[in-house]
Design a protein around this motif. Sequence first.
Motif, PDB file in Angstrom:
ATOM      1  N   UNK A 166     -78.486 -37.795 -44.013  1.00  9.64           N
ATOM      2  CA  UNK A 166     -77.386 -37.007 -43.479  1.00  9.64           C
ATOM      3  C   UNK A 166     -77.580 -36.763 -41.984  1.00  9.64           C
ATOM      4  N   UNK A 167     -77.414 -37.785 -41.186  1.00  7.19           N
ATOM      5  CA  UNK A 167     -77.571 -37.658 -39.742  1.00  7.19           C
ATOM      6  C   UNK A 167     -76.341 -36.953 -39.173  1.00  7.19           C
ATOM      7  N   UNK A 168     -76.577 -35.899 -38.401  1.00  5.07           N
ATOM      8  CA  UNK A 168     -75.479 -35.095 -37.869  1.00  5.07           C
ATOM      9  C   UNK A 168     -74.981 -35.694 -36.553  1.00  5.07           C
ATOM     10  N   UNK A 169     -73.676 -35.646 -36.365  1.00  3.69           N
ATOM     11  CA  UNK A 169     -73.057 -36.131 -35.131  1.00  3.69           C
ATOM     12  C   UNK A 169     -71.929 -35.185 -34.738  1.00  3.69           C
ATOM     13  N   UNK A 170     -71.480 -35.299 -33.503  1.00  7.39           N
ATOM     14  CA  UNK A 170     -70.305 -34.544 -33.057  1.00  7.39           C
ATOM     15  C   UNK A 170     -69.067 -35.233 -33.613  1.00  7.39           C
ATOM     16  N   UNK A 171     -68.268 -34.481 -34.359  1.00  7.19           N
ATOM     17  CA  UNK A 171     -67.056 -35.031 -34.966  1.00  7.19           C
ATOM     18  C   UNK A 171     -65.870 -34.939 -34.014  1.00  7.19           C
ATOM     19  N   UNK A 172     -65.732 -33.785 -33.362  1.00  2.72           N
ATOM     20  CA  UNK A 172     -64.562 -33.573 -32.503  1.00  2.72           C
ATOM     21  C   UNK A 172     -64.852 -32.414 -31.557  1.00  2.72           C
ATOM     22  N   UNK A 173     -64.206 -32.435 -30.412  1.00  2.06           N
ATOM     23  CA  UNK A 173     -64.255 -31.327 -29.472  1.00  2.06           C
ATOM     24  C   UNK A 173     -62.823 -30.897 -29.176  1.00  2.06           C
ATOM     25  N   UNK A 174     -62.554 -29.604 -29.362  1.00  2.00           N
ATOM     26  CA  UNK A 174     -61.255 -29.038 -28.994  1.00  2.00           C
ATOM     27  C   UNK A 174     -61.393 -28.322 -27.661  1.00  2.00           C
ATOM     28  N   UNK A 175     -60.354 -28.396 -26.793  1.00  2.00           N
ATOM     29  CA  UNK A 175     -59.090 -29.091 -27.007  1.00  2.00           C
ATOM     30  C   UNK A 175     -59.285 -30.609 -26.966  1.00  2.00           C
ATOM     31  N   UNK A 176     -58.456 -31.329 -27.731  1.00  2.00           N
ATOM     32  CA  UNK A 176     -58.554 -32.788 -27.736  1.00  2.00           C
ATOM     33  C   UNK A 176     -57.854 -33.404 -26.528  1.00  2.00           C
ATOM     34  N   UNK A 177     -56.953 -32.676 -25.912  1.00  2.00           N
ATOM     35  CA  UNK A 177     -56.285 -33.170 -24.711  1.00  2.00           C
ATOM     36  C   UNK A 177     -57.276 -33.255 -23.559  1.00  2.00           C
ATOM     37  N   UNK A 178     -57.006 -34.148 -22.604  1.00  2.00           N
ATOM     38  CA  UNK A 178     -57.879 -34.240 -21.432  1.00  2.00           C
ATOM     39  C   UNK A 178     -57.329 -33.459 -20.246  1.00  2.00           C
ATOM     40  N   UNK A 179     -56.143 -32.891 -20.397  1.00  2.00           N
ATOM     41  CA  UNK A 179     -55.551 -32.090 -19.315  1.00  2.00           C
ATOM     42  C   UNK A 179     -55.525 -30.626 -19.731  1.00  2.00           C
ATOM     43  N   UNK A 180     -56.263 -29.817 -19.005  1.00  5.41           N
ATOM     44  CA  UNK A 180     -56.451 -28.413 -19.381  1.00  5.41           C
ATOM     45  C   UNK A 180     -56.149 -27.523 -18.186  1.00  5.41           C
ATOM     46  N   UNK A 181     -55.802 -26.263 -18.416  1.00  2.00           N
ATOM     47  CA  UNK A 181     -55.641 -25.349 -17.278  1.00  2.00           C
ATOM     48  C   UNK A 181     -56.992 -25.072 -16.633  1.00  2.00           C
ATOM     49  N   UNK A 182     -56.983 -24.829 -15.325  1.00  2.19           N
ATOM     50  CA  UNK A 182     -58.236 -24.569 -14.617  1.00  2.19           C
ATOM     51  C   UNK A 182     -58.898 -23.284 -15.103  1.00  2.19           C
ATOM     52  N   UNK A 183     -58.151 -22.415 -15.765  1.00  3.97           N
ATOM     53  CA  UNK A 183     -58.745 -21.212 -16.350  1.00  3.97           C
ATOM     54  C   UNK A 183     -58.977 -21.387 -17.853  1.00  3.97           C
ATOM     55  N   UNK A 184     -59.314 -22.615 -18.250  1.00  2.00           N
ATOM     56  CA  UNK A 184     -59.706 -22.894 -19.635  1.00  2.00           C
ATOM     57  C   UNK A 184     -60.801 -21.913 -20.052  1.00  2.00           C
ATOM     58  N   UNK A 185     -60.659 -21.366 -21.265  1.00  2.00           N
ATOM     59  CA  UNK A 185     -61.566 -20.311 -21.691  1.00  2.00           C
ATOM     60  C   UNK A 185     -62.732 -20.818 -22.537  1.00  2.00           C
ATOM     61  N   UNK A 186     -62.518 -21.917 -23.287  1.00  2.00           N
ATOM     62  CA  UNK A 186     -63.594 -22.317 -24.200  1.00  2.00           C
ATOM     63  C   UNK A 186     -63.402 -23.739 -24.710  1.00  2.00           C
ATOM     64  N   UNK A 187     -64.487 -24.295 -25.215  1.00  2.00           N
ATOM     65  CA  UNK A 187     -64.474 -25.510 -26.021  1.00  2.00           C
ATOM     66  C   UNK A 187     -64.882 -25.126 -27.443  1.00  2.00           C
ATOM     67  N   UNK A 188     -64.405 -25.882 -28.412  1.00  2.00           N
ATOM     68  CA  UNK A 188     -64.880 -25.736 -29.783  1.00  2.00           C
ATOM     69  C   UNK A 188     -65.454 -27.079 -30.207  1.00  2.00           C
ATOM     70  N   UNK A 189     -66.736 -27.081 -30.554  1.00  2.00           N
ATOM     71  CA  UNK A 189     -67.442 -28.317 -30.891  1.00  2.00           C
ATOM     72  C   UNK A 189     -67.678 -28.349 -32.397  1.00  2.00           C
ATOM     73  N   UNK A 190     -67.211 -29.410 -33.038  1.00  2.00           N
ATOM     74  CA  UNK A 190     -67.330 -29.552 -34.490  1.00  2.00           C
ATOM     75  C   UNK A 190     -68.380 -30.619 -34.802  1.00  2.00           C
ATOM     76  N   UNK A 191     -69.378 -30.240 -35.613  1.00  2.00           N
ATOM     77  CA  UNK A 191     -70.442 -31.151 -36.017  1.00  2.00           C
ATOM     78  C   UNK A 191     -70.250 -31.569 -37.471  1.00  2.00           C
ATOM     79  N   UNK A 192     -70.830 -32.703 -37.835  1.00  2.00           N
ATOM     80  CA  UNK A 192     -70.671 -33.208 -39.205  1.00  2.00           C
ATOM     81  C   UNK A 192     -71.583 -32.505 -40.202  1.00  2.00           C
ATOM     82  N   UNK A 193     -72.544 -31.731 -39.708  1.00  2.00           N
ATOM     83  CA  UNK A 193     -73.462 -31.007 -40.585  1.00  2.00           C
ATOM     84  C   UNK A 193     -73.992 -29.777 -39.878  1.00  2.00           C
TER      85      UNK A 193
END
Length: 360
Positions: free
Chosen positions: A119-146
């Motif tokens: 069960x090797x863990x990897x990064x599944x997705x990072x939110x926001x998925x868009x590449x264009x964000x406001x300069x006052x972006x508040x956070x990322x959400x990182x989803x792992x497979x385990x």
Amino acid sequence: MMITMMAALLIAVPPLFQPLDNSPGVEVRLPLDASSPLKKKVGPVSNEDGEGVFIVGLFNDETGKIGAPLFGKYLVREGELVFIPSQSFSLGKTYKAVRTDTKDKEVSQFKVPALKAQDVVRVVKVYPTTDRVPANLLKFTIVFSGPMRQSKTIFDAIELVGPEGKSVDDPWRRTELWNDNDTRLTLWFHPGRVKLGVNLREQLGPPLELGKTYTLKIPSDLLDASGNKLAQGFEKKIIAGAEVRTKLDVNHWKITSPITQSKDALTITFPYVIDPYLFAREVIVVGPTGKIIVGKASMGLEEKVWQFVPDEAWQLGEYTIRVGSEVADLAGNTISRPFEVNLETLEPLAGVQKLKFIVK
């Protein structure tokens, strides 16, 4: 180990580790003696009272010692004292529960199973998925497979690299925010560098500057709950656009209604990117009779489109989408107020907003 009733009269029962059926967690239970002052109580009790009966700590296999008592809460349920840790027990670790109300200090232990080697863990997705964000972006959400290992070092390991290849200095709020099973990390920018007029922003500057491109770098050196490295690193590029500092207006949302006797998706299209986890928590669909509609919801198209498919076919009538006050965009602006507020003129939070749609 099972103890007979006769033996129980002679030997105090050790606390019992109990894996929960509907949760990745574990609670620790101990039947209370008839003479215990907690026996007649029901519900939460103070940590002082709970630790006066038993404590739970991480066991160090190398030193043979038990660490400091874990943080958590105690409660009395059906004649048992129950301890629920604030954070889930770590995979592959051994914990011991020690009675503190008896001379012999009976001990029981529990080892949380480790992840399987495959069960090797990897990064599944990072939110926001868009590449264009406001300069006052508040956070990322990182989803792992385990499940991952909680560690403050994660804030030094995860980098935000600017257009000149130089890492942004200390951009993160150094508070670990994991979900219950440690598979999702909410990585906040330090609010003091995002808010206007705050000393930290004036001294260090904002983490993102308008028009510049940045790369979020998640190294493979991060450790999962078993102490293994990630399968591979992960990178995400973003472009900082204009800052957004106004509250959300639900009147700008476009609702596409399904038709009666179908299981077509109810769709909401937004003019901006929505925080998918807050939206999932804060929004419900209510039918013509006032009953909550059960179904499956999903967020797609760079978190600008939400779809809801009911378990049962739509019926004729007027439906309501109830939107909670904490629904937010990428900059933390909610339907109640913008992220940045003037405390002197602060308005009360708006309640639940109700959006109507007709199924014909």
